[in-house]
Design a protein around this motif. Structure first.
Motif, PDB file in Angstrom:
ATOM      1  N   SER A 140       0.733  -1.175   0.108  1.00 12.24           N
ATOM      2  CA  SER A 140       0.035  -0.105   0.124  1.00 12.24           C
ATOM      3  C   SER A 140       0.750   1.124   0.044  1.00 12.24           C
ATOM      4  N   LYS A 141       1.854   1.321   0.738  1.00 13.27           N
ATOM      5  CA  LYS A 141       2.761   2.333   0.837  1.00 13.27           C
ATOM      6  C   LYS A 141       3.323   2.618  -0.597  1.00 13.27           C
ATOM      7  N   ARG A 142       3.597   1.581  -1.259  1.00 12.80           N
ATOM      8  CA  ARG A 142       4.344   1.697  -2.490  1.00 12.80           C
ATOM      9  C   ARG A 142       3.245   2.324  -3.740  1.00 12.80           C
ATOM     10  N   CYS A 143       2.171   1.616  -3.835  1.00 15.39           N
ATOM     11  CA  CYS A 143       1.295   1.829  -4.869  1.00 15.39           C
ATOM     12  C   CYS A 143       0.312   2.755  -4.633  1.00 15.39           C
ATOM     13  N   GLY A 144      -0.079   3.029  -3.325  1.00 18.05           N
ATOM     14  CA  GLY A 144      -1.025   3.944  -2.887  1.00 18.05           C
ATOM     15  C   GLY A 144      -2.439   3.217  -2.641  1.00 18.05           C
ATOM     16  N   GLY A 145      -2.387   2.031  -3.028  1.00 14.92           N
ATOM     17  CA  GLY A 145      -3.755   1.459  -2.851  1.00 14.92           C
ATOM     18  C   GLY A 145      -4.226   1.075  -1.246  1.00 14.92           C
ATOM     19  N   LYS A 146      -5.335   1.282  -1.097  1.00 17.34           N
ATOM     20  CA  LYS A 146      -5.995   1.017   0.313  1.00 17.34           C
ATOM     21  C   LYS A 146      -7.110  -0.029   0.292  1.00 17.34           C
TER      22      LYS A 146
END
Length: 309
Positions: A140-146
């Motif tokens: 999540s930190k890398r791709c921005g997905g939540k």
């Protein structure tokens, strides 16, 4: 006017209408869709996946994302994000941020399946799931997905159903404890693939989410699977609305783009728009036609189904 003249006039008028409709139908060229409204955003945030537009944009997922943006899409989803190299995850996240596109779901690695089902209550299986949740935080930190998809796994047939329910709820609560501080939501997906799968209906998933009682545990309402398992899609969305975190699309039969099966997606999309849904709607389906023609047909199908205003 006598009856014979009236009938002749009526037939001529009907023929003119049918001819006009046929002419309109003939002007709908799937390949022309790409240039009809380039860059115009859709009314809802539909999210294609890797390879959906590979014939038009090439095999590089970054190029496919740019192509999707150029066609008006403002989201993506990527089930396999967790298995991509970290550097690639970052590149995807950076491109999405630059284009102001939303990241839909990625799948929690080994987040519960037939080999390590959460219904069994075994600590070794729970540990595999929790490690997947920890990995999801880094992804999540890398791709921005939540949003992270979780499938609890198969039934454990030698255990009473209520014990299986308790085992799943206990494991998911532990997963939510890991994800919640980072604002990540695991979305539980009921499936139709085999009768062995534990999670099957929206009502059952709603009950599980209420029992877990965390903002980090919601429903992934995949309308392809739900059409197969229970139907009555709009009403079941209404019943479970407050626990739904994500939607996915696929027409049935065939699991291809809208307009290829029996589901009236234009009405469903209109309903979601009226409810104020702002999240990504994952396009988790195949293309009904091969090559660039099939990809143009996918875009056209979403343009048609998105014309509900």
């Amino acid at each position: 006017m006598d009856r014979s003249n009236f009938l002749k006039s009526s037939l001529l008028a009907t023929g003119a209408i049918l001819a006009g409709n046929a002419a309109i139908g003939c002007t709908t060229d799937p390949a022309a869709t790409i240039n009809t409204a380039p860059g115009k955003p859709f009314n809802l945030n539909y999210g294609p996946h890797d390879s959906m537009f590979k014939n038009s944009a090439g095999s590089n997922f970054l190029d496919q994302i740019q192509f999707a943006y150029d066609q008006g899409f403002r989201g993506i989803e990527d089930n396999g994000m967790a298995s991509r190299p970290a550097a690639e995850q970052e590149k995807i996240g950076n491109l999405l941020a630059r284009l102001k596109m939303s990241m839909g779901v990625f799948v929690v690695d080994k987040g519960g399946n037939g080999a390590n089902t959460l219904t069994a209550g075994k600590q070794e299986y729970i540990d595999i799931f929790l490690n997947g949740c920890r990995q999801a935080v880094e992804v999540s930190k890398r791709c921005g997905g939540k949003l992270a998809t979780v499938v609890p796994g198969d039934f454990t047939r030698n255990l009473p159903l209520d014990i299986q329910n308790a085992n799943v709820i206990t494991a998911l609560r532990k997963g939510a404890e890991i994800l919640e501080p980072h604002g990540i939501v695991m979305v539980l997906e009921p499936l139709s693939d085999t009768p062995d799968l534990y999670l099957r209906t929206s009502a059952q998933t709603y009950m599980i989410c209420k029992a877990v009682n965390s903002p980090s545990c919601k429903i992934l309402f995949d309308m392809y699977h739900m059409q197969k398992n229970e139907g009555n899609i709009i009403n079941n969305i209404k019943l479970t609305w407050d626990e739904i975190g994500y939607f996915q699309v696929g027409d049935n039969p065939g699991r291809n783009e809208p307009t290829t099966g029996e589901v009236n997606y234009k009405n469903i999309f209109k309903f979601l728009h009226q409810k104020g849904y702002k999240g990504v709607i994952g396009m988790e389906h195949g293309n009904s036609l091969p090559g660039k023609e099939g990809e143009a047909r996918v875009i056209q199908a979403y343009r048609e189904s998105d014309m509900f205003l």
